[in-house]
Design a protein around this motif. Structure first.
Motif, PDB file in Angstrom:
ATOM      1  N   GLU A 147       1.035  -1.231  -0.155  1.00  0.00           N
ATOM      2  CA  GLU A 147       0.063   0.080   0.029  1.00  0.00           C
ATOM      3  C   GLU A 147       0.727   1.409   0.089  1.00  0.00           C
ATOM      4  O   GLU A 147       1.866   1.329   0.860  1.00  0.00           O
ATOM      5  CB  GLU A 147      -0.762   0.058   1.139  1.00  0.00           C
ATOM      6  CG  GLU A 147      -1.900   1.135   1.271  1.00  0.00           C
ATOM      7  CD  GLU A 147      -2.704   1.118   2.479  1.00  0.00           C
ATOM      8  OE1 GLU A 147      -4.052   0.878   2.325  1.00  0.00           O
ATOM      9  OE2 GLU A 147      -2.220   1.474   3.616  1.00  0.00           O
ATOM     10  N   MET A 148       0.490   2.138  -0.837  1.00  0.00           N
ATOM     11  CA  MET A 148       1.207   3.242  -0.932  1.00  0.00           C
ATOM     12  C   MET A 148       0.178   4.568  -0.503  1.00  0.00           C
ATOM     13  O   MET A 148      -0.757   4.824  -1.249  1.00  0.00           O
ATOM     14  CB  MET A 148       1.694   3.627  -2.339  1.00  0.00           C
ATOM     15  CG  MET A 148       2.650   2.592  -2.693  1.00  0.00           C
ATOM     16  SD  MET A 148       3.830   3.202  -4.276  1.00  0.00           S
ATOM     17  CE  MET A 148       4.858   1.786  -4.407  1.00  0.00           C
ATOM     18  N   LEU A 208       7.312   2.660  -9.195  1.00  0.00           N
ATOM     19  CA  LEU A 208       5.889   2.951  -8.855  1.00  0.00           C
ATOM     20  C   LEU A 208       6.027   3.860  -7.822  1.00  0.00           C
ATOM     21  O   LEU A 208       5.453   5.100  -7.628  1.00  0.00           O
ATOM     22  CB  LEU A 208       5.400   1.509  -8.315  1.00  0.00           C
ATOM     23  CG  LEU A 208       4.786   0.650  -9.250  1.00  0.00           C
ATOM     24  CD1 LEU A 208       4.432  -0.553  -8.260  1.00  0.00           C
ATOM     25  CD2 LEU A 208       3.569   1.220  -9.859  1.00  0.00           C
ATOM     26  N   ARG A 209       6.859   3.864  -6.870  1.00  0.00           N
ATOM     27  CA  ARG A 209       7.257   4.851  -5.773  1.00  0.00           C
ATOM     28  C   ARG A 209       7.368   6.192  -6.098  1.00  0.00           C
ATOM     29  O   ARG A 209       7.155   6.917  -5.680  1.00  0.00           O
ATOM     30  CB  ARG A 209       8.259   4.137  -4.638  1.00  0.00           C
ATOM     31  CG  ARG A 209       8.445   5.037  -3.477  1.00  0.00           C
ATOM     32  CD  ARG A 209       9.705   4.295  -2.644  1.00  0.00           C
ATOM     33  NE  ARG A 209       9.854   4.752  -1.398  1.00  0.00           N
ATOM     34  CZ  ARG A 209      10.594   4.425  -0.360  1.00  0.00           C
ATOM     35  NH1 ARG A 209      11.280   3.505  -0.362  1.00  0.00           N
ATOM     36  NH2 ARG A 209      10.688   5.264   0.811  1.00  0.00           N
ATOM     37  N   ASP A 210       8.461   6.259  -6.994  1.00  0.00           N
ATOM     38  CA  ASP A 210       8.946   7.374  -7.482  1.00  0.00           C
ATOM     39  C   ASP A 210       7.612   8.151  -8.304  1.00  0.00           C
ATOM     40  O   ASP A 210       7.456   9.609  -7.992  1.00  0.00           O
ATOM     41  CB  ASP A 210      10.165   7.409  -8.511  1.00  0.00           C
ATOM     42  CG  ASP A 210      11.241   7.026  -8.059  1.00  0.00           C
ATOM     43  OD1 ASP A 210      11.317   6.948  -6.718  1.00  0.00           O
ATOM     44  OD2 ASP A 210      12.098   6.358  -8.786  1.00  0.00           O
ATOM     45  N   ILE A 211       6.713   7.599  -9.053  1.00  0.00           N
ATOM     46  CA  ILE A 211       5.658   8.074  -9.459  1.00  0.00           C
ATOM     47  C   ILE A 211       4.742   8.715  -8.642  1.00  0.00           C
ATOM     48  O   ILE A 211       4.201   9.771  -8.548  1.00  0.00           O
ATOM     49  CB  ILE A 211       4.948   7.236 -10.600  1.00  0.00           C
ATOM     50  CG1 ILE A 211       5.799   6.930 -12.023  1.00  0.00           C
ATOM     51  CG2 ILE A 211       3.458   7.779 -11.109  1.00  0.00           C
ATOM     52  CD1 ILE A 211       5.428   5.930 -12.838  1.00  0.00           C
ATOM     53  N   ILE A 212       4.239   7.920  -7.736  1.00  0.00           N
ATOM     54  CA  ILE A 212       3.049   8.134  -6.476  1.00  0.00           C
ATOM     55  C   ILE A 212       3.769   9.177  -5.746  1.00  0.00           C
ATOM     56  O   ILE A 212       2.850  10.002  -5.171  1.00  0.00           O
ATOM     57  CB  ILE A 212       2.874   6.820  -6.039  1.00  0.00           C
ATOM     58  CG1 ILE A 212       2.035   6.057  -7.287  1.00  0.00           C
ATOM     59  CG2 ILE A 212       1.653   7.297  -4.881  1.00  0.00           C
ATOM     60  CD1 ILE A 212       1.560   4.606  -6.658  1.00  0.00           C
ATOM     61  N   ASP A 232       5.078  14.241  -6.048  1.00  0.00           N
ATOM     62  CA  ASP A 232       4.761  15.683  -5.614  1.00  0.00           C
ATOM     63  C   ASP A 232       4.536  15.584  -3.918  1.00  0.00           C
ATOM     64  O   ASP A 232       4.352  16.703  -3.406  1.00  0.00           O
ATOM     65  CB  ASP A 232       3.348  16.028  -6.332  1.00  0.00           C
ATOM     66  CG  ASP A 232       3.799  16.598  -7.604  1.00  0.00           C
ATOM     67  OD1 ASP A 232       4.777  17.263  -7.982  1.00  0.00           O
ATOM     68  OD2 ASP A 232       3.159  16.062  -8.546  1.00  0.00           O
ATOM     69  N   PHE A 233       3.796  14.686  -3.467  1.00  0.00           N
ATOM     70  CA  PHE A 233       3.632  14.639  -2.242  1.00  0.00           C
ATOM     71  C   PHE A 233       4.154  13.043  -1.528  1.00  0.00           C
ATOM     72  O   PHE A 233       3.970  12.158  -2.130  1.00  0.00           O
ATOM     73  CB  PHE A 233       1.802  14.358  -1.813  1.00  0.00           C
ATOM     74  CG  PHE A 233       1.232  15.504  -2.567  1.00  0.00           C
ATOM     75  CD1 PHE A 233       1.023  16.828  -2.083  1.00  0.00           C
ATOM     76  CD2 PHE A 233       0.783  15.307  -3.928  1.00  0.00           C
ATOM     77  CE1 PHE A 233       0.415  17.733  -2.514  1.00  0.00           C
ATOM     78  CE2 PHE A 233      -0.085  16.751  -4.368  1.00  0.00           C
ATOM     79  CZ  PHE A 233       0.058  17.881  -3.797  1.00  0.00           C
ATOM     80  N   PRO A 234       4.672  13.334  -0.206  1.00  0.00           N
ATOM     81  CA  PRO A 234       5.246  12.129   0.569  1.00  0.00           C
ATOM     82  C   PRO A 234       4.204  11.104   0.810  1.00  0.00           C
ATOM     83  O   PRO A 234       2.803  11.362   0.945  1.00  0.00           O
ATOM     84  CB  PRO A 234       5.657  12.677   1.537  1.00  0.00           C
ATOM     85  CG  PRO A 234       4.881  13.883   1.985  1.00  0.00           C
ATOM     86  CD  PRO A 234       4.564  14.480   0.687  1.00  0.00           C
ATOM     87  N   ILE A 235       4.718   9.727   0.708  1.00  0.00           N
ATOM     88  CA  ILE A 235       3.739   8.567   1.148  1.00  0.00           C
ATOM     89  C   ILE A 235       4.431   7.913   2.212  1.00  0.00           C
ATOM     90  O   ILE A 235       5.464   7.979   2.362  1.00  0.00           O
ATOM     91  CB  ILE A 235       3.535   7.899  -0.245  1.00  0.00           C
ATOM     92  CG1 ILE A 235       4.853   7.332  -0.812  1.00  0.00           C
ATOM     93  CG2 ILE A 235       2.921   8.480  -1.342  1.00  0.00           C
ATOM     94  CD1 ILE A 235       4.882   6.210  -2.014  1.00  0.00           C
TER      95      ILE A 235
END
Length: 441
Positions: A251-252, A417-421, A424-427
Motif C-alpha cells: 500500500e502506498m 511505482l514509488r517515484d511516480i506516486i 509531488d506528495f510524500p507517501i
C-alpha cells in the motif's frame, strides 16, 4: 430495414451505407452481473444516418446468432455510449464518447435509471439471478433501449468538445475501466463477512468492485454487489478476506494529503520529510516538542479547520491566514462567475447545481476535486507502467493505492511505482499478505 439484424446479409446491408457516428448500447445476459464477468446477448445501435434503432443479435435465443461484428464497428469514428467505463470492458478498441460524463459535467449528479418495459420488470424480478436478458423478448429490449436513447439524445445533440470532456473521456473513464478489471483475490473467510450473490461479482476467487465518479464531490466511490470497497472495516475481520494473488500486497498511502494539497494552493512550505500533523501541532501549541497527545489533538484540530471552518484564533498563523484568504477568493470567483473550474480537469463547479453551498463546502469540494483528478491522472501513468507486468493495482481509496505485487517484476518496478506516486506528495508504505495485516515498511 427491419430493426432486427440476425444474418450476415442484413449486417452487410446495414453497414454498407452507414454513417460515421452512432449510439451503442451493449445488451448483456444479466444487468446485475459485473461488466467484467458479463457475456453479450446483443447490441443496440441507433443509426444517426438512418434515424432508427437496430438490434444485432449475438446470443439471444429468439433470433439467429451472429459473431461480434468488430470490423464493422471499427468503421465508426465516434460512438456515443451511456457508460464508457462499461463499454471499454466489452470492446476496448472503439472510439467511445461517454454520455454519463457529459451529463455529470452539466448536472453534477448521476444519470437516473432510465425507463424499462413491464416485461423487464417482470422477468428481472422472477429470473434476476439468471440470464434474464436472454428471456426478455428482443422486441422489448428494442422498445426500452429506444426510449433510453430518446432520453439521452439531448445530451448527445448538445455535446461540445471541451477540456473537461476530454479529460473524462481520455483519462478518467479508461483509468477506471482498468481499475475495475483487475479484481481483488478473496479467501475462505470472505463468506463469514459478506452475504452476497457471488455470481454477480466473484470469479476464480476474485471479487470485482465498481468505481462511481458521479458523486457530489467528484470522489469515486467503490461499491458493488453490497461490498463497499471504499470503507472496508479495520476491526470487523472484513479485511482478512482479501489477500495477495502474487507475492504480497503493498500500500502506498499519502501522508497528510489534504493539508499538503492546501499548502500547495496557498504557497505555504510544508516539509516533505516530517509528518504534516507534527508540523501543524508545532503551530497550534507553539512548541517544537510534540507529545503523542498533542499529535492526536493536532489531527483533530486540522480536521475541524479544513471541514468545519477556520477558527479565528488560528488566523494569526500564516498557514491558516493564507487558507482563509484562498477560501474567500474562491467564494468571490464562484459568486461572480457562477462557477469555479477545477485545477486539472477544468470541470465547472456550477453554482446552480449546489443548494445551500457555503464558502467552506465549496473549498472542500475544490480540494477533493483536485485530490481525485491528481490521483486519476497519476494512476493513468501507473497503468502504462504496469503493462505486461505481473503486478496489479487492486484498490484505490481516496489517498491510497494498493498493489498486488509480484517479486518477478523486481525492485526496479517497486522503485518506479514509488517515484511516480511520491513525485509531488510524500507517501507511507505498508506491506502484508492480507489487507488486514499491512505493516509499515
Amino acid at each position: 430495414m427491419y430493426y432486427l439484424i440476425e444474418t450476415q446479409e442484413q449486417l452487410d446491408r446495414f453497414f454498407k451505407d452507414e454513417g460515421s457516428e452512432c449510439y451503442l448500447q451493449f445488451i448483456t445476459n444479466n444487468d446485475e452481473t459485473h461488466p467484467k464477468l458479463q457475456s453479450l446477448c446483443a447490441l443496440y445501435i441507433y443509426s444517426f444516418s438512418k434515424e432508427k434503432g437496430f438490434i444485432i443479435n449475438i446470443d439471444h435465443p429468439e433470433a439467429f446468432e451472429l459473431s461480434l461484428p468488430l470490423k464493422y464497428l471499427e468503421s465508426y469514428t465516434n460512438i456515443f455510449v451511456k457508460e464508457k467505463t462499461k463499454a471499454l470492458l466489452h470492446i476496448p478498441t472503439l472510439p467511445y464518447t461517454d454520455i454519463q460524463s457529459i451529463y455529470y459535467l452539466i448536472k453534477n449528479e448521476p444519470l437516473d435509471s432510465l425507463p424499462k418495459t413491464g416485461a423487464h420488470t417482470y422477468f428481472e424480478r422472477k429470473y434476476g439471478a439468471y440470464n434474464a436478458n436472454k428471456i426478455i423478448p428482443i422486441a422489448k429490449h428494442h422498445e426500452a433501449l429506444t426510449q433510453e436513447f430518446d432520453a439521452l439524445y439531448p445530451y448527445i445533440n448538445n455535446f461540445k468538445e471541451e477540456e473537461s470532456n476530454k479529460w473524462y473521456n481520455e483519462i478518467l473513464t479508461p483509468t477506471l475501466a482498468k481499475m475495475v478489471s483487475e479484481g481483488f483475490k478473496i479467501n475462505p473467510t470472505f463468506k463469514k463477512h459478506f452475504d452476497i450473490n457471488e455470481k454477480f461479482s466473484i470469479n476464480e476467487d476474485k471479487a470485482y468492485g465498481w468505481y462511481n465518479f458521479c458523486t457530489t464531490t467528484g470522489r469515486p466511490t467503490n461499491n458493488f454487489n453490497s461490498i463497499n470497497f471504499s470503507a472496508l472495516k479495520h476491526d470487523s475481520g472484513e479485511r482478512d478476506s482479501f489477500e495477495a494473488d502474487n507475492n504480497t500486497l503493498i500500500e502506498m498511502d499519502y501522508e497528510g494529503y489534504h493539508p499538503r494539497i492546501i499548502a500547495r494552493f496557498i504557497g505555504h512550505h510544508i516539509d516533505k520529510n516530517e509528518s504534516v500533523h507534527k508540523q501543524l501541532a508545532q503551530m497550534y501549541f507553539e512548541t517544537a516538542e510534540i507529545s503523542d497527545e498533542m499529535y492526536k489533538k493536532s489531527k483533530e484540530l486540522t480536521f475541524q479547520q479544513m471541514y468545519g471552518g477556520i477558527n479565528k484564533k488560528y488566523l494569526k498563523h500564516e498557514y491558516f491566514n493564507k487558507t482563509q484568504k484562498f477560501i474567500d477568493s474562491l467564494w468571490h470567483e464562484f459568486n461572480t462567475n457562477g462557477y469555479v473550474k477545477t485545477v486539472i480537469a477544468r470541470r465547472k463547479l456550477l453554482k446552480g447545481n449546489y443548494k445551500n453551498i457555503t464558502p467552506q463546502k465549496l473549498f472542500n469540494y475544490y480540494i477533493q476535486a483536485f485530490e481525485t483528478e491528481y490521483n486519476i491522472t497519476l494512476l493513468s501513468r501507473v497503468f502504462k507502467l504496469l503493462e505486461g507486468k505481473q503486478t496489479k493495482m487492486v484498490l484505490y481509496v481516496y489517498d491510497s493505492m494498493l498493489f498486488d505485487f509480484s517479486l518477478e517484476d523486481g525492485k526496479e518496478l517497486f522503485q518506479s511505482l514509488r517515484d511516480i506516486i511520491s513525485s509531488d506528495f510524500p507517501i507511507k508504505l505498508k506491506k502484508g499478505y492480507t489487507y488486514a495485516s499491512l505493516e509499515a515498511l
